[in-house]
Scaffold this active site. Structure first.
Site, PDB file in Angstrom:
ATOM      1  CB  CYS A   2      -0.925  -0.001   1.218  1.00  0.00           C
ATOM      2  SG  CYS A   2      -0.074   0.010   2.809  1.00  0.00           S
ATOM      3  NE  ARG A  49      -5.000  -5.035   2.795  1.00  0.00           N
ATOM      4  CZ  ARG A  49      -5.796  -6.090   2.950  1.00  0.00           C
ATOM      5  NH1 ARG A  49      -7.090  -5.932   3.079  1.00  0.00           N
ATOM      6  NH2 ARG A  49      -5.292  -7.305   2.981  1.00  0.00           N
ATOM      7  CG  LEU A  50      -2.375  -3.695  -4.472  1.00  0.00           C
ATOM      8  CD1 LEU A  50      -3.521  -3.365  -5.417  1.00  0.00           C
ATOM      9  CD2 LEU A  50      -1.040  -3.587  -5.204  1.00  0.00           C
ATOM     10  CB  ILE A  52      -0.946  -8.698  -1.540  1.00  0.00           C
ATOM     11  CG1 ILE A  52      -0.767  -7.463  -2.436  1.00  0.00           C
ATOM     12  CG2 ILE A  52      -0.120  -9.866  -2.053  1.00  0.00           C
ATOM     13  CD1 ILE A  52      -1.163  -7.647  -3.877  1.00  0.00           C
ATOM     14  N   GLY A  75       4.170  -3.000   2.169  1.00  0.00           N
ATOM     15  CA  GLY A  75       5.119  -4.010   1.725  1.00  0.00           C
ATOM     16  C   GLY A  75       4.657  -5.406   2.066  1.00  0.00           C
ATOM     17  CG  ASP A  99       2.101  -9.361   5.199  1.00  0.00           C
ATOM     18  OD1 ASP A  99       0.933  -9.007   4.940  1.00  0.00           O
ATOM     19  OD2 ASP A  99       3.094  -8.762   4.763  1.00  0.00           O
TER      20      ASP A  99
END
EC number: 6.3.5.4
Length: 642
Positions: A2, A49-50, A52, A75, A99
């Site tokens: 993000c 946020r992207l 993943i 990340g 994560d």
């Protein structure tokens, strides 16, 4: 993956939610899937946020059970599963499958030392409400960028500089102190940035603010100690195992994943090990150019196809003649800072192409810096042979070489360009010789070019001063790891992939693999004149000889050739004497001389002219406050209509 941003009011005033929203809105491309913020009086942290990992539950900011710790993280943490299991065994309770949540509990368990446990690419901000303490940090290698601004009332941070410019009272001003180093290197090295009052947090650095005090420190450096107790066979096996482990770790994802494939050693190695780890065909993406000799030199599609066929990937190619004039203003807006590396154009185009299918991509960036893959690393090897020649012969060769034509976009002239540069630097000391290879413009020329003369910081000198290695090659590699790698290659990789909301991972820069490579003797990395000797030996049973030993090509564009042909009107209008004079930074006559020398092949001025052009375009967007679309229309008007 993000973009993160935040504000800590040093004057104790409450943070306004609207200010965080302004910062997030301008970096929406980094995180189109979600957004969030947490405000606790004088501190506010936020993110875009992207998604993943943990697509449904990974909303940020994240907090611990009692709400005393809050986190935003950009990340991926590749070893989060192992860390999560360890923390759960100690009694820590997790709210999500993200994560990033491991950072919260690791900090709770180990304090600031928690960063040593992380394997990943990241920047983060952690608010400790108990201590009223803000901690921000960046990964060891500098894969993820982080900008910081501090004035009398606040300290603000963001993954992209433009988010800081969105804050009230902040405006884009040029920091003239970095111009000299920018012209020498073609990029702005940390901790500088092109914006006055805004700086980059260097890689492997933490910054804490507590009780009004700001403390910043480096938490990791690559050791300069060389191991001499392993045989070549052991180095080969350990390199192979470490590379395969890094690729395996970085394939973790809850969304489709692919790989950039140029057909070079590094990207081919990544694809090879991805194929071994996957039960499904790997998706691969390659880019090529159409046109004449110059475009052919940059077209690696035949090699990419060969590797794709070998590993049976789902391969897609894009062949382009890019609209550079239309692209440059928008891409420089995304970059935040100008640079002279045309790889940012190709990286954007292939990222845009891959994003049609995947949200995560693996890249081969970093292999040259770890294992010795650039021709410039052979300078000492050939300089020793040159210096063994009789003095009269050295003098004669030097006289002849100085009159050679130079053009990197022609096979013959590029060879002459390399020979010309080598002979000119052959008599220098090792550090000075290597600096001459790296520089876009020499210090003397920079001094003549700048209206106020040369001056300011010298990042290369600082990097050489801190490079602890005694042998020449490992000193060069250490300097690259401190300068060009984070501030050019990784910066453009991050900004150009995230411009299209694509997460790019770099397994060759896994920090354990980097530490292994850094401890490797020089004669293992490069054997005689063979670049990447140990890496190629490690891949001998993985990749065919014609891929392992083919001539290296850069991942860029034939910009120098375009500037002599179809883009010549753009060059002359952007750097016209009246334009240069009005901007007030450079001496017009010196700029005109650079253009003339490039067009006459007296020098290859691609990087020098691109650094000046991109600075002017960047200035129109950021300093003059114009939209990228408006600037693009103006630039297109400089070219004749088709």
């Amino acid at each position: 993956m993000c973009g993160i941003h935040g504000i800590l009011r040093l004057d104790g005033a409450p943070v306004e939610s609207a200010h965080l929203s302004l910062m997030g809105d301008i970096t929406q491309h980094r995180g189109p899937d979600d957004e969030g913020q947490h405000i606790d009086g004088a501190c506010g942290i936020a993110m875009r946020r992207l998604s993943i990992i943990d697509l449904a539950g990974g909303h940020q900011p994240l907090s611990n059970q009692d709400g005393s710790l809050w986190l935003v993280c950009n990340g991926e943490i590749y070893n989060y599963r192992e860390l999560r299991a360890e923390l759960q065994a100690k009694g820590f309770q997790f709210k999500t499958g993200s994560d990033s949540e491991v950072l919260l509990h690791l900090y709770d368990a180990e304090g600031d030392d928690f960063v040593h446990r992380l394997n990943g690419m990241f920047d983060f901000a952690l608010w400790d409400a108990r201590r009223r303490r803000l901690l921000i940090g960046r990964d060891r290698i500098g894969v993820k960028p982080l900008y910081v601004m501090q004035d009398g009332q606040r300290l603000a941070f963001a993954t992209e500089a433009k988010a800081l410019l969105a804050l009230p009272g902040v405006r884009a001003e040029l920091d003239t102190r970095v111009l000299s180093s920018y012209l020498q290197l073609g990029y702005v090295a940390a901790p500088g940035s092109m914006f006055k009052g805004i700086r980059k947090l260097p890689p492997a650095t933490l910054l804490a603010v507590e009780a009004g005090q700001v403390k910043e420190w480096r938490y990791w450096r690559v050791s300069a100690q060389i191991r001499r107790d392993w045989s070549e066979a052991e180095w080969i096996e350990r390199s192979r195992e470490s590379l395969q482990r890094a690729v395996r770790m970085q394939m973790v994802s809850d969304v489709p994943i692919g790989a950039f494939l140029s057909g070079g050693v590094d990207s081919s190695a990544v694809v090879a090990y991805m194929a071994r780890e996957s039960s499904e065909p790997i998706r691969t993406y390659a880019i090529g150019f159409e046109g004449g000799e110059a475009e052919t030199l940059y077209n690696e599609l035949p090699f990419a196809r060969q590797v794709s066929e070998l590993f049976k990937t789902q391969h897609k190619e894009i062949v382009v003649k890019p609209d550079v004039v239309g692209l440059l203003p928008q891409l420089l807006w995304h970059m935040d800072e100008p640079l002279a590396d045309t790889a940012f154009i190709t990286t954007y185009l292939v990222s845009q192409f891959a994003r049609q299918d995947v949200k995560v991509i693996l890249s081969g960036v970093g292999g040259d810096e770890l294992f010795g893959g650039y021709r410039r690393y052979l300078g000492g090897h050939y300089a020793r042979r040159f210096q063994a020649l009789p003095a009269w012969l050295q003098s004669a060769i030097g006289f002849a070489a100085g009159r050679l034509p130079a053009d990197r976009h022609s096979g013959l002239l590029n060879t002459l360009r390399l020979a010309k540069g080598f002979v000119a630097s052959a008599g220098m000391g090792a550090d000075a010789r290597y600096q001459s290879y790296l520089q876009v413009l020499g210090q003397d020329l920079v001094g003549r070019l700048l209206v106020d003369g040369a001056g300011g910081q010298d990042p290369l000198a600082a990097a050489f001063a801190s490079a602890g290695h005694e042998d020449e090659l490992n000193r060069m590699l250490a300097v690259d790891a401190e300068t060009q790698l984070p501030d050019d290659l990784l910066l453009l990789t991050d900004k150009m992939s995230m411009a299209v909301s694509l997460e790019c991972r770099v397994p060759l820069l896994d920090h354990e693999l980097l530490e292994l490579a850094a401890s490797m003797p020089s004669d293992i990395k490069i054997r005689g004149g063979r670049l990447k000797h140990v890496l190629k030996s490690a891949l001998a049973d993985v990749l065919p000889d014609d891929i392992l030993n083919r001539k290296k090509r850069g991942f860029g564009t034939p910009m120098g050739a375009w500037l002599k042909k179809e883009l010549a009107p753009l060059l002359r209008r952007l750097l016209a004497p009246e334009v240069v004079k009005a901007r007030g930074l450079f001496v017009p006559a010196v700029v005109s001389g650079l253009i003339a020398d490039h067009e006459a092949n007296r020098m290859d001025g691609t990087d020098a002219l691109l650094s000046l052009m991109n600075l002017e375009i960047w200035s129109r967007v950021y300093l003059d406050g114009r939209s990228p679309a408006d600037v693009a229309l103006e630039l297109k008007s400089y070219l004749p209509r088709a």
